[in-house]
Design a protein around this motif. Sequence first.
Motif, PDB file in Angstrom:
ATOM      1  N   MET A   1      89.327 -77.530 -65.359  1.00  0.00           N
ATOM      2  CA  MET A   1      89.068 -78.952 -65.156  1.00  0.00           C
ATOM      3  C   MET A   1      89.330 -79.720 -66.440  1.00  0.00           C
ATOM      4  N   THR A   2      89.925 -80.904 -66.315  1.00  0.00           N
ATOM      5  CA  THR A   2      90.255 -81.695 -67.480  1.00  0.00           C
ATOM      6  C   THR A   2      89.006 -82.341 -68.063  1.00  0.00           C
ATOM      7  N   GLU A   3      88.823 -82.153 -69.387  1.00  0.00           N
ATOM      8  CA  GLU A   3      87.715 -82.758 -70.101  1.00  0.00           C
ATOM      9  C   GLU A   3      86.390 -82.540 -69.371  1.00  0.00           C
ATOM     10  N   GLN A   4      86.155 -81.332 -68.963  1.00  0.00           N
ATOM     11  CA  GLN A   4      84.925 -81.036 -68.221  1.00  0.00           C
ATOM     12  C   GLN A   4      83.706 -81.126 -69.124  1.00  0.00           C
ATOM     13  N   ASP A 139      71.385 -97.700 -63.507  1.00  0.00           N
ATOM     14  CA  ASP A 139      71.553 -97.232 -64.884  1.00  0.00           C
ATOM     15  C   ASP A 139      72.737 -96.286 -65.041  1.00  0.00           C
ATOM     16  N   VAL A 140      73.512 -96.067 -63.991  1.00  0.00           N
ATOM     17  CA  VAL A 140      74.656 -95.153 -64.062  1.00  0.00           C
ATOM     18  C   VAL A 140      75.894 -95.942 -64.474  1.00  0.00           C
ATOM     19  N   SER A 141      76.497 -95.541 -65.585  1.00  0.00           N
ATOM     20  CA  SER A 141      77.702 -96.223 -66.058  1.00  0.00           C
ATOM     21  C   SER A 141      78.926 -95.734 -65.277  1.00  0.00           C
ATOM     22  N   ASP A 142      80.003 -96.508 -65.366  1.00  0.00           N
ATOM     23  CA  ASP A 142      81.252 -96.100 -64.724  1.00  0.00           C
ATOM     24  C   ASP A 142      81.731 -94.765 -65.283  1.00  0.00           C
ATOM     25  N   ASP A 143      81.549 -94.563 -66.579  1.00  0.00           N
ATOM     26  CA  ASP A 143      81.970 -93.316 -67.203  1.00  0.00           C
ATOM     27  C   ASP A 143      81.151 -92.138 -66.673  1.00  0.00           C
ATOM     28  N   GLN A 144      79.862 -92.344 -66.514  1.00  0.00           N
ATOM     29  CA  GLN A 144      79.019 -91.269 -65.985  1.00  0.00           C
ATOM     30  C   GLN A 144      79.380 -90.944 -64.536  1.00  0.00           C
ATOM     31  N   LEU A 145      79.632 -91.974 -63.739  1.00  0.00           N
ATOM     32  CA  LEU A 145      80.038 -91.735 -62.351  1.00  0.00           C
ATOM     33  C   LEU A 145      81.369 -90.996 -62.308  1.00  0.00           C
ATOM     34  N   ASP A 146      82.316 -91.393 -63.158  1.00  0.00           N
ATOM     35  CA  ASP A 146      83.601 -90.694 -63.217  1.00  0.00           C
ATOM     36  C   ASP A 146      83.407 -89.233 -63.607  1.00  0.00           C
ATOM     37  N   THR A 147      82.473 -88.977 -64.525  1.00  0.00           N
ATOM     38  CA  THR A 147      82.199 -87.607 -64.946  1.00  0.00           C
ATOM     39  C   THR A 147      81.700 -86.777 -63.772  1.00  0.00           C
ATOM     40  N   VAL A 148      80.766 -87.329 -63.007  1.00  0.00           N
ATOM     41  CA  VAL A 148      80.224 -86.612 -61.844  1.00  0.00           C
ATOM     42  C   VAL A 148      81.315 -86.345 -60.829  1.00  0.00           C
ATOM     43  N   ARG A 149      82.130 -87.343 -60.528  1.00  0.00           N
ATOM     44  CA  ARG A 149      83.174 -87.176 -59.520  1.00  0.00           C
ATOM     45  C   ARG A 149      84.251 -86.199 -59.985  1.00  0.00           C
ATOM     46  N   THR A 150      84.573 -86.231 -61.275  1.00  0.00           N
ATOM     47  CA  THR A 150      85.542 -85.271 -61.815  1.00  0.00           C
ATOM     48  C   THR A 150      84.992 -83.853 -61.746  1.00  0.00           C
ATOM     49  N   LEU A 151      83.713 -83.709 -62.066  1.00  0.00           N
ATOM     50  CA  LEU A 151      83.081 -82.396 -62.020  1.00  0.00           C
ATOM     51  C   LEU A 151      83.107 -81.835 -60.605  1.00  0.00           C
ATOM     52  N   LEU A 152      82.860 -82.694 -59.608  1.00  0.00           N
ATOM     53  CA  LEU A 152      82.791 -82.247 -58.223  1.00  0.00           C
ATOM     54  C   LEU A 152      84.159 -82.155 -57.550  1.00  0.00           C
ATOM     55  N   ALA A 153      85.211 -82.645 -58.209  1.00  0.00           N
ATOM     56  CA  ALA A 153      86.531 -82.694 -57.585  1.00  0.00           C
ATOM     57  C   ALA A 153      87.021 -81.338 -57.055  1.00  0.00           C
ATOM     58  N   PRO A 154      86.769 -80.217 -57.754  1.00  0.00           N
ATOM     59  CA  PRO A 154      87.232 -78.938 -57.206  1.00  0.00           C
ATOM     60  C   PRO A 154      86.561 -78.546 -55.895  1.00  0.00           C
ATOM     61  N   THR A 155      85.444 -79.188 -55.559  1.00  0.00           N
ATOM     62  CA  THR A 155      84.747 -78.858 -54.318  1.00  0.00           C
ATOM     63  C   THR A 155      85.275 -79.670 -53.136  1.00  0.00           C
ATOM     64  N   GLY A 156      86.168 -80.648 -53.395  1.00  0.00           N
ATOM     65  CA  GLY A 156      86.706 -81.473 -52.325  1.00  0.00           C
ATOM     66  C   GLY A 156      86.721 -82.931 -52.720  1.00  0.00           C
ATOM     67  N   ARG A 157      86.363 -83.790 -51.801  1.00  0.00           N
ATOM     68  CA  ARG A 157      86.391 -85.226 -52.017  1.00  0.00           C
ATOM     69  C   ARG A 157      84.983 -85.772 -52.242  1.00  0.00           C
ATOM     70  N   SER A 158      84.926 -87.011 -52.737  1.00  0.00           N
ATOM     71  CA  SER A 158      83.637 -87.691 -52.859  1.00  0.00           C
ATOM     72  C   SER A 158      83.831 -89.159 -52.538  1.00  0.00           C
ATOM     73  N   VAL A 159      82.758 -89.795 -52.091  1.00  0.00           N
ATOM     74  CA  VAL A 159      82.784 -91.215 -51.775  1.00  0.00           C
ATOM     75  C   VAL A 159      81.468 -91.807 -52.262  1.00  0.00           C
ATOM     76  N   VAL A 160      81.510 -93.042 -52.738  1.00  0.00           N
ATOM     77  CA  VAL A 160      80.313 -93.724 -53.222  1.00  0.00           C
ATOM     78  C   VAL A 160      79.905 -94.772 -52.194  1.00  0.00           C
ATOM     79  N   LEU A 161      78.659 -94.672 -51.709  1.00  0.00           N
ATOM     80  CA  LEU A 161      78.136 -95.587 -50.703  1.00  0.00           C
ATOM     81  C   LEU A 161      76.779 -96.126 -51.154  1.00  0.00           C
ATOM     82  N   PRO A 162      76.379 -97.286 -50.621  1.00  0.00           N
ATOM     83  CA  PRO A 162      75.013 -97.761 -50.885  1.00  0.00           C
ATOM     84  C   PRO A 162      73.995 -96.751 -50.374  1.00  0.00           C
TER      85      PRO A 162
END
Length: 267
Positions: A1-4, A139-162
């Motif tokens: 994973m890139t920059e994991q 309190d979640v920054s865009d960078d932190q959300l990107d980190t979580v989604r990048t980390l989970l990317a090998p497991t499939g897709r992700s979507v952000v909902l209310p």
Amino acid sequence: MTEQRSAAIYGVGSMGGAILDGLLSAREPHDPEVLAVVRRADQAAELDSRDGVRAVGAEEAAAEADVHLVTVKPYDVLDLLRPLHDALRPGSVVVSLALGISLADLRGALPDGVAAVRGMPSTPARVGQGMTVLSVGDDVSDDQLDTVRTLLAPTGRSVVLPEAQQDVATALSGSAPAYFYLVVEALVDAGVAGGLPRATATDLAVQAALGAGSMMRESDLEPVLLRAQVTSPGGSTAAALRELEAGGLREIFARAVRACTDRSAGR
């Protein structure tokens, strides 16, 4: 994973194991080890024997990891997090992947400076075909959300909902693989009743499910139009669909989704 970033998984049961397998499938030799927190010594020993995993205690994981994936049973989540209050590093992110644990629940158990994310994964994460529905705190920054989604990317897709949409999303994502397994099981039984060997019936039904899913994912057409392409007027497929409609298939799924949503919401 890139920059994991370094990650810890708390609880390696069915869902936690699926996510761990997904993470390891894309892990590069230079990436940090995935920290695994489990209760049983035999499970810890088994995890330690796998490349890229290190079994540790909860406090060690809390102090070391950037992202904390909490996959224990819902009734254990807050009891796990509260004793880690002083060990969690500012700037880290806690992702609860347990049903019914709200962002408010998480915020109440976490120290200032530790961000909270609520998520609902699905077990096809094990083969890189999962979907994780995420809801984030203020309190979640865009960078932190990107980190979580990048980390989970090998497991499939992700979507952000209310967060208000989490319960119905659970019915259409987290629980839905079970619905499709049941449909395939029913098709296999019907094929066996028609004279096919069970192994052959299973192969045919599973491939049909896989092919239909791939067509829906890769095509620009709505499912109703893809269905029309398979359905000749007055043909055998039309006869089969007529029986499904007469049996109330749409209403059955509507009731199933409502029941799952209500249970997820604690109603």
